[in-house]
Enzyme design. Sequence first.
Site, PDB file in Angstrom:
ATOM      1  N   ASP A  38      18.269  58.166   3.677  1.00 26.35           N
ATOM      2  CA  ASP A  38      18.769  58.941   4.798  1.00 26.35           C
ATOM      3  C   ASP A  38      19.405  60.227   4.246  1.00 26.35           C
ATOM      4  OD1 ASP A  38      21.220  58.237   3.757  1.00 26.35           O
ATOM      5  OD2 ASP A  38      21.676  56.770   5.288  1.00 26.35           O
ATOM      6  N   GLY A  80      22.474  61.324   4.749  1.00 25.62           N
ATOM      7  CA  GLY A  80      23.919  61.276   4.624  1.00 25.62           C
ATOM      8  C   GLY A  80      24.646  61.746   5.863  1.00 25.62           C
ATOM      9  N   ASP A  87      15.563  49.997  10.599  1.00 21.44           N
ATOM     10  CA  ASP A  87      16.423  49.568   9.489  1.00 21.44           C
ATOM     11  C   ASP A  87      17.797  49.202  10.013  1.00 21.44           C
ATOM     12  OD1 ASP A  87      18.724  51.722   8.498  1.00 21.44           O
ATOM     13  OD2 ASP A  87      17.200  52.583   9.811  1.00 21.44           O
ATOM     14  N   CYS A 105      12.070  28.083   9.853  1.00 18.58           N
ATOM     15  CA  CYS A 105      12.016  29.186   8.890  1.00 18.58           C
ATOM     16  C   CYS A 105      11.353  28.749   7.592  1.00 18.58           C
ATOM     17  CB  CYS A 105      13.429  29.700   8.612  1.00 18.58           C
ATOM     18  SG  CYS A 105      13.498  31.114   7.492  1.00 18.58           S
ATOM     19  N   CYS A 148      11.814  30.389   4.646  1.00 16.29           N
ATOM     20  CA  CYS A 148      12.457  31.070   3.523  1.00 16.29           C
ATOM     21  C   CYS A 148      12.926  30.082   2.455  1.00 16.29           C
ATOM     22  CB  CYS A 148      13.627  31.927   4.011  1.00 16.29           C
ATOM     23  SG  CYS A 148      15.166  31.020   4.332  1.00 16.29           S
ATOM     24  N   CYS A 200      16.048  27.939   3.509  1.00 19.35           N
ATOM     25  CA  CYS A 200      15.796  26.840   4.446  1.00 19.35           C
ATOM     26  C   CYS A 200      14.969  25.722   3.832  1.00 19.35           C
ATOM     27  CB  CYS A 200      15.125  27.382   5.707  1.00 19.35           C
ATOM     28  SG  CYS A 200      16.246  28.390   6.718  1.00 19.35           S
ATOM     29  N   HIS A 209      18.021  34.387   3.756  1.00 20.06           N
ATOM     30  CA  HIS A 209      17.534  33.863   5.037  1.00 20.06           C
ATOM     31  C   HIS A 209      17.494  34.936   6.118  1.00 20.06           C
ATOM     32  CE1 HIS A 209      17.035  31.480   8.637  1.00 20.06           C
ATOM     33  NE2 HIS A 209      18.110  32.103   9.123  1.00 20.06           N
TER      34      HIS A 209
END
Length: 371
Positions: A90, A92, A264, A302, A304, A307, A333
């Site tokens: 970005d 700033g 984001d 999930c 991941c 999990c 997660h």
Amino acid sequence: MNYYIYVNNLEQEGALYIHHMEIYGTPIFMPVGTQATVKAMTPEELKDMVEAQIILANTYHLFLRPGHELIKEAGGLHSFMNWDRPILTDSGGFQVFSLGALRKISEEGVEFRSHLDGSKQFISPEKAIEIEEALGADIIMAFDECCPYPSTYEYTKKSMERTTRWAARCKEAHTTTEKQGLFGIIQGGFFEDLRKQSAEDLIKMDFPGYAIGGISVGEPKKEFLKMLNYTTPLMPENKPRYLMGVGTPDYLIEAAIAGIDMCDCVLPTRIARHGTAMTSHGKIVVRNATYEKDFTPLDPECDCYTCKNYTRAYIRHLINTKEILGVRLLSIHNLRFLTKIMDRVRIEIENDNLLTFRDEFYKKYGYSKEN
């Protein structure tokens, strides 16, 4: 429309030209690595466990510490942080304007005092581009002013017009056009005519991509959706559309429905540090006593690493004893939960089923369309 992110500047319409990567589809969620790191995560974990495609770094923070010159000397952000996929920085602007009384805005730029040591600093559009070029991210953002919510029409108009002038200065200052894509940021607060003017003026400058800034800044969800759905159609269809600072599941899905390609937010790692997990049936505060003897995964649906291997009871123990592993497991997660949602969104777009998916997800997660 789905966009694809290509390597090596392939001349193909509907593509976002980025180095350092394979081909990926959009829409996507991008984890935020404010200080050149996504908190509690290694780059290998982001790739293998989260399947992150792009990450963000923060120009303001890296300018103050360790300094863009040092990062340039290290070979740029990719080398400095050992990340071989795309990075977005970005400008700033949001952080500078969040300083409130510690900053002073002029046509030339923004004078502010560092939150670290109180030293006087200055960032202009040209300085922002200098910093971002030194950092070496693949996508860089024009320096803009983000209005607080609420703001008057008069203040917002002056701010939007200054952002447009700053965007032109950023484009003029940008020299690394073959390596870095400079995106313009549409501002205008919650006034449709100002959003329209901002979009029209920036489109004339022909940036390779465009972002919506200045929403999801504390306004009611109804206002967010109204401005999102008004602004997105104003943006070119053949260039990536980026909605800045959005990271709750409902906002991500609504963004995709509106036609956004990139989002984001710091939210998934921030709430992880406070013991909160996103799950298929809503958020859970795993540090609470309710989960003391809960030997099930955070989210049985999930896939991941967390999990598959750990229980709510164990993670609760880690969080309440302030063990670093607890934050790491929750961060893995939460980030994977959001990237998996966006995987599903891409599938539903292909199947022309996104609205039905949204309604089903809202019901399951406990959301309403109003809040």
